[in-house]
Design a protein around this motif. Structure first.
Motif, short mmCIF file in Angstrom:
data_model
loop_
_atom_site.label_atom_id
_atom_site.label_comp_id
_atom_site.label_asym_id
_atom_site.label_seq_id
_atom_site.Cartn_x
_atom_site.Cartn_y
_atom_site.Cartn_z
N LYS A 347 -62.50 -45.61 23.51
CA LYS A 347 -62.13 -45.93 22.42
C LYS A 347 -62.18 -47.34 21.68
O LYS A 347 -62.62 -48.19 22.49
CB LYS A 347 -60.41 -45.46 23.11
CG LYS A 347 -60.14 -46.60 24.82
CD LYS A 347 -58.83 -46.54 24.40
CE LYS A 347 -58.13 -47.65 25.71
NZ LYS A 347 -56.39 -47.35 25.67
N ASP A 351 -57.03 -49.28 19.33
CA ASP A 351 -57.22 -47.44 19.12
C ASP A 351 -56.52 -46.79 20.43
O ASP A 351 -57.49 -47.17 21.55
CB ASP A 351 -58.30 -47.27 18.40
CG ASP A 351 -58.00 -45.67 18.15
OD1 ASP A 351 -56.60 -45.21 18.12
OD2 ASP A 351 -59.31 -44.94 17.46
N ARG A 353 -55.75 -43.90 21.03
CA ARG A 353 -56.81 -42.58 20.76
C ARG A 353 -58.28 -42.60 21.46
O ARG A 353 -59.23 -43.51 21.35
CB ARG A 353 -57.02 -42.21 19.43
CG ARG A 353 -57.07 -39.99 19.38
CD ARG A 353 -57.61 -40.00 18.06
NE ARG A 353 -58.98 -40.78 17.32
CZ ARG A 353 -59.83 -40.48 17.07
NH1 ARG A 353 -60.42 -39.61 18.04
NH2 ARG A 353 -60.55 -41.05 16.45
N GLU A 354 -58.56 -41.80 22.71
CA GLU A 354 -59.97 -41.47 23.08
C GLU A 354 -61.15 -41.22 22.21
O GLU A 354 -60.54 -40.17 21.72
CB GLU A 354 -59.70 -41.50 24.37
CG GLU A 354 -59.00 -42.44 25.21
CD GLU A 354 -59.37 -41.95 26.85
OE1 GLU A 354 -59.85 -40.78 27.08
OE2 GLU A 354 -59.88 -42.89 27.92
N THR A 357 -63.55 -38.62 26.27
CA THR A 357 -62.81 -38.80 27.24
C THR A 357 -62.97 -37.44 28.81
O THR A 357 -63.95 -36.43 28.40
CB THR A 357 -61.46 -37.67 27.07
OG1 THR A 357 -60.52 -38.44 26.23
CG2 THR A 357 -60.41 -37.64 28.47
#
Length: 578
Positions: A347, A351, A353-354, A357
């Motif tokens: 990420k 931020d 949000r990855e 993943t």
């Protein structure tokens, strides 16, 4: 000692011999300035008062000695002015080189958060005033201390009471100078930030001048520049106002001192407590006393300007590269090209949000793999992790079974060739730009790389062939031509792992087919990763990997994925309808 002060002083080290000579000349200048009034006093009080037969010859002798001192003074002044300035300029050059080298070490993450115009300001404007500070700073301090101390001793010897009256002004002058120096420093810091804003605006507007003109938005850019320029002018106004009040006040204090000497010195002569030659010498020494004060005023200005620039310089220099060689990092020779992702997550900074993943993927050495999927899904990010342009947030990436974090960056990236979606060509010739892939390549090797990239024919059609200047960012070439030059650059590098990020996106159909066949030839015995939006360009890939928000949704050959009727088939059919 503060670490920044140590760093500031360290730039004198390579020039300590020149610095010592400069300080020696400064010492001589101060001594001569103090001796000359004493020569005047000797002539007026000893030789003219109660003149005798050999007075004239003694006057000539003293005059000759004073003339020799003046000549020595001129020689030292020239040395200090020329060599001292050159010392400052060389130190400034050393700092600029160090900053530029440091900028080369910083990762993509740093540049994602910075603006080019601001960095240019810190590399150029902010360091300019440091040359003057490095030269004049120690020199002004030494001369001021010597002249001030010497003049004080002479004045005390002539008339202690009048000297005390003069020195009553000094604490007030010091408090006044301190207050307005702080205001000047604050205004100067803001001004430096504002000129950075202007450079940022100019760089942004001129780099995108074709977009500006295509949308006829010149007036928009002019308004944006006018706002930045007005902010800069306001900051300069505040700085000049503080500087004017500061300078005017200091001049006023020196004039008050002169008036005080005239009044109280004249009264002393009337009361027979001082002789006229002593008052004349006192006046000359007052000039010497005031000159160090003026030097200190100038030093205060140089110090504020220089240290403001130095602080901004150090702010960048103190940024630690977040991607660098680990202690004891191994040197990678010629890689086989097997790439493995083991539960890799990533990420961007700040931020939550990855982008990726727990992604696991193995690409065998020599395999030709295409990575496809919707825009913004992380295809380019995935490939940027292999050469460590960004560091993984979790998991491990292996090259030939070795964790890439345990390899030196130089040897890792030497084994990886990249043709990015955003093509960048440097100002210079075609030859220079292709040779960037291997700066030691011969002309014949460059030409061979261009032929493999199907660039040779159009290059030979240019006015000077391979020696044609292509302009800033290759502006004299078409998009397809620029793309083929960037591909030729990677052909010349000839790495075992190749990444093509939309490498054929700017090519016409004929050029695309030609380059496509070259890429497929190049992929023999080399690991090749192709990021593609146009799925027709990757039908011949040995394996196609489809990325979605959930990671790897599916993988296989073009025919296998079409038969499966999943995400790839949907994307492919959608493109066929366009």
């Amino acid at each position: 000692m503060n670490s920044r002060i140590k760093k500031f002083i360290s730039y004198y080290r390579p020039y300590k011999g020149l610095f010592a000579a400069d300080m020696a000349c400064a010492f001589i200048l101060s001594a001569i300035t103090l001796v000359l009034p004493l020569g005047v006093r000797y002539i007026t009080s000893e030789l003219l008062d109660g003149a005798h037969s050999d007075s004239l010859s003694q006057i000539y002798e003293v005059g000759a000695g004073m003339l020799a001192l003046v000549i020595l003074h001129i020689a030292c002044e020239v040395f200090v002015d020329y060599k001292g300035h050159m010392m400052g300029a060389m130190m400034e050059g050393d700092m600029r080189s160090e900053l530029f080298e440091h900028l080369q070490k910083l990762s993509f993450r740093f540049y994602d958060e910075q603006k080019t115009g601001q960095l240019m300001t810190r590399t150029t404007n902010d360091i300019l005033s440091l040359a003057e500070l490095y030269h004049h700073g120690p020199e002004d301090l030494l001369i001021s201390i010597l002249k001030f101390t010497g003049a004080f001793i002479i004045l005390i010897a002539i008339d202690a009471k009048l000297t005390l009256i003069v020195f009553l002004f000094l604490p007030v002058m010091a408090a006044y100078a301190f207050y307005y120096n702080r205001k000047m420093n604050a205004a100067l810091r803001i001004s430096r930030d504002r000129i950075g804003d202007i450079n940022e605006q100019v760089e942004d507007s001129l780099a995108g001048i074709r977009v500006v003109k295509s949308f006829t938005n010149e007036h928009v850019e002019i308004r944006k520049f006018a706002r930045a320029n007005a902010r800069f002018l306001r900051s300069r106004s505040d700085g000049y106002k503080s500087e004017a009040i500061f300078s005017g006040g200091m001049i006023g204090f020196t004039q008050l001192i002169t008036v005080a000497v005239i009044v109280f010195g004249g009264a002393a002569i009337l009361h027979s407590s001082m002789q006229l030659p002593d008052l004349l010498t006192f006046f000359l020494c007052i000039g010497i006393l005031i000159e160090p004060i003026q030097r200190m005023v100038n030093f205060a200005r140089l110090y504020q300007e220089g240290m403001t620039g130095f602080d901004r310089f150090m702010e960048i220099l103190e940024v630690e590269p977040d991607i660098c060689d680990a202690p004891g990092a191994a040197e990678l020779g010629h890689a086989e090209g097997k790439v493995e992702f083991r539960q890799v997550s990533f990420k961007y900074k700040d931020d939550h949000r990855e982008v990726l993943t727990d992604l696991s993927l193995t690409i065998e050495a020599g395999e030709y793999v295409a990575i496809v999927g919707p825009s913004g899904i992380g295809k380019t990010t995935l490939c940027s992790l292999i050469p460590r342009f960004y560091e993984v947030s979790g998991g491990t990436i292996l090259l030939d079974g070795k964790d890439i974090r345990g390899l030196t960056l130089r040897s890792l990236r030497r084994n990886i060739g990249i043709v990015q979606q955003d093509i960048y060509l440097f100002a210079g010739t075609v030859m220079d730009n292709i040779r960037y892939g291997n700066v030691e390549a011969t002309r014949e090797e460059v030409i061979e790389a261009a032929k493999k990239a199907h660039a040779h024919d159009f290059i030979m059609g240019l006015p000077d062939g391979y020696d044609t200047d292509i302009g800033q960012r290759g502006i004299k070439l078409s998009g397809g031509q620029k793309q083929r030059l960037s591909i030729a650059r990677v052909f010349l590098k000839n790495p075992p792992v190749i990444i093509f990020d939309e490498a054929t996106s700017s090519l016409d159909n004929d050029s695309e087919q030609a380059v496509q066949s070259s890429l497929e030839r190049l992929s023999d015995n080399r690991t090749t990763l192709v990021i593609a939006h146009r799925l027709s360009t990757v039908r011949n890939a040995q394996r196609i990997i489809v990325l979605t928000d959930d990671g790897i949704a599916e993988q296989g050959t073009h025919e296998e994925l079409l038969a499966r009727g999943g995400t790839y088939a949907h994307l492919y059919n959608m493109q066929l309808k366009l």
